[in-house]
Design a protein around this motif. Structure first.
Motif, PDB file in Angstrom:
ATOM      1  N   THR A   1      -2.158  11.366  -5.041  1.00 33.29           N
ATOM      2  CA  THR A   1      -1.151  12.428  -5.022  1.00 33.29           C
ATOM      3  C   THR A   1      -1.717  13.713  -5.615  1.00 33.29           C
ATOM      4  N   VAL A   2      -2.403  13.606  -6.769  1.00 29.39           N
ATOM      5  CA  VAL A   2      -3.016  14.792  -7.384  1.00 29.39           C
ATOM      6  C   VAL A   2      -4.032  15.406  -6.429  1.00 29.39           C
TER       7      VAL A   2
ATOM      8  N   LYS B   1       0.845  -1.184   0.000  1.00 22.57           N
ATOM      9  CA  LYS B   1       0.000   0.000   0.000  1.00 22.57           C
ATOM     10  C   LYS B   1       0.884   1.239   0.000  1.00 22.57           C
ATOM     11  N   HIS B   2       0.361   2.301  -0.566  1.00 17.60           N
ATOM     12  CA  HIS B   2       1.104   3.546  -0.596  1.00 17.60           C
ATOM     13  C   HIS B   2       0.524   4.531   0.426  1.00 17.60           C
ATOM     14  N   ARG B   3       1.317   5.523   0.717  1.00 13.38           N
ATOM     15  CA  ARG B   3       0.870   6.608   1.594  1.00 13.38           C
ATOM     16  C   ARG B   3       1.257   7.926   0.954  1.00 13.38           C
ATOM     17  N   VAL B   4       0.348   8.879   0.978  1.00  9.73           N
ATOM     18  CA  VAL B   4       0.642  10.235   0.546  1.00  9.73           C
ATOM     19  C   VAL B   4       0.718  11.067   1.815  1.00  9.73           C
ATOM     20  N   ILE B   5       1.865  11.717   2.007  1.00  7.01           N
ATOM     21  CA  ILE B   5       2.125  12.407   3.269  1.00  7.01           C
ATOM     22  C   ILE B   5       2.410  13.880   2.987  1.00  7.01           C
TER      23      ILE B   5
ATOM     24  N   ILE C   1       4.903  20.187   1.162  1.00  4.46           N
ATOM     25  CA  ILE C   1       5.759  19.166   0.558  1.00  4.46           C
ATOM     26  C   ILE C   1       4.956  17.865   0.554  1.00  4.46           C
ATOM     27  N   ILE C   2       4.804  17.293  -0.618  1.00  2.00           N
ATOM     28  CA  ILE C   2       4.026  16.064  -0.757  1.00  2.00           C
ATOM     29  C   ILE C   2       4.995  14.911  -1.017  1.00  2.00           C
ATOM     30  N   THR C   3       4.920  13.900  -0.180  1.00  2.00           N
ATOM     31  CA  THR C   3       5.745  12.702  -0.341  1.00  2.00           C
ATOM     32  C   THR C   3       4.827  11.519  -0.564  1.00  2.00           C
ATOM     33  N   ILE C   4       5.195  10.671  -1.518  1.00  2.00           N
ATOM     34  CA  ILE C   4       4.465   9.424  -1.707  1.00  2.00           C
ATOM     35  C   ILE C   4       5.458   8.295  -1.451  1.00  2.00           C
TER      36      ILE C   4
END
Length: 174
Positions: free
Chosen positions: A126-127, A96-100, A108-111
């Motif tokens: 993310t978008v 699973k991914h996380r958008v932080i 600041i967006i980190t995936i």
């Protein structure tokens, strides 16, 4: 990376149940990926011999008669995928991914985590996060774009037409 093996991207299930891709990239084909634990120096990441042997062996099984050998390989590369979760072994770790949202202002967006097969959902999340930070409303369009090298026709047409054609072509080469 090898000379081009196919015109279509292939999603392959290996004999041990792992999955990998054979993706056309111009005059070449990219074969991968594997998912093995790496504990070495991050400045010296490289494709391990066992991973290369595994992908070559399984590719030979899928594409018999193509004379795939180590000498066919133009180059190899490796990367480290940051997984967002931990586990006892590579196969047990969630993909699973996380958008932080990070930084003092959350701009600041980190995936982290995820995998190629869920890239559309990762892109949408993310978008959505970026739009929220910027105060914009925009739709993610990955669901309207084909995966580069992937099918351009509906999947049902591919199964009906291309798969039998490809199987005959492979048998003729063997």
């Amino acid at each position: 990376m090898l000379p081009k093996l196919t015109e279509q991207a292939l999603f392959v299930t290996s004999r041990d149940g792992r999955m990998f891709f054979i993706i056309p990239l111009g005059a070449y084909s990219l074969i991968g990926t594997t998912d093995t634990n790496y504990i070495g120096d991050l400045d010296h990441v490289h494709a391990e011999k066992d991973d290369v042997d595994y992908l070559l062996t399984e590719s030979r099984r899928i594409l018999p008669g193509m004379n795939l050998s180590k000498e066919s390989i133009l180059y190899t590369y490796a990367g480290i995928r940051p997984l967002a979760f931990s586990g006892t072994s590579e196969s047990k770790i969630s993909r699973k991914h996380r958008v932080i949202r990070e930084g003092k202002t959350g701009r600041i967006i980190t995936i982290a985590g995820g995998k190629l097969t869920t890239y559309r959902n990762m892109a949408k999340d993310t978008v959505d996060a970026v739009c929220k930070v910027l105060g914009l409303r925009a739709a993610c369009v990955t669901d309207q774009r084909p995966l580069p090298g992937g099918l351009s026709a509906p999947y049902e047409d591919y199964l009906k037409d291309a798969v039998p054609e490809f199987a005959v072509a492979v048998q003729c080469v063997a």
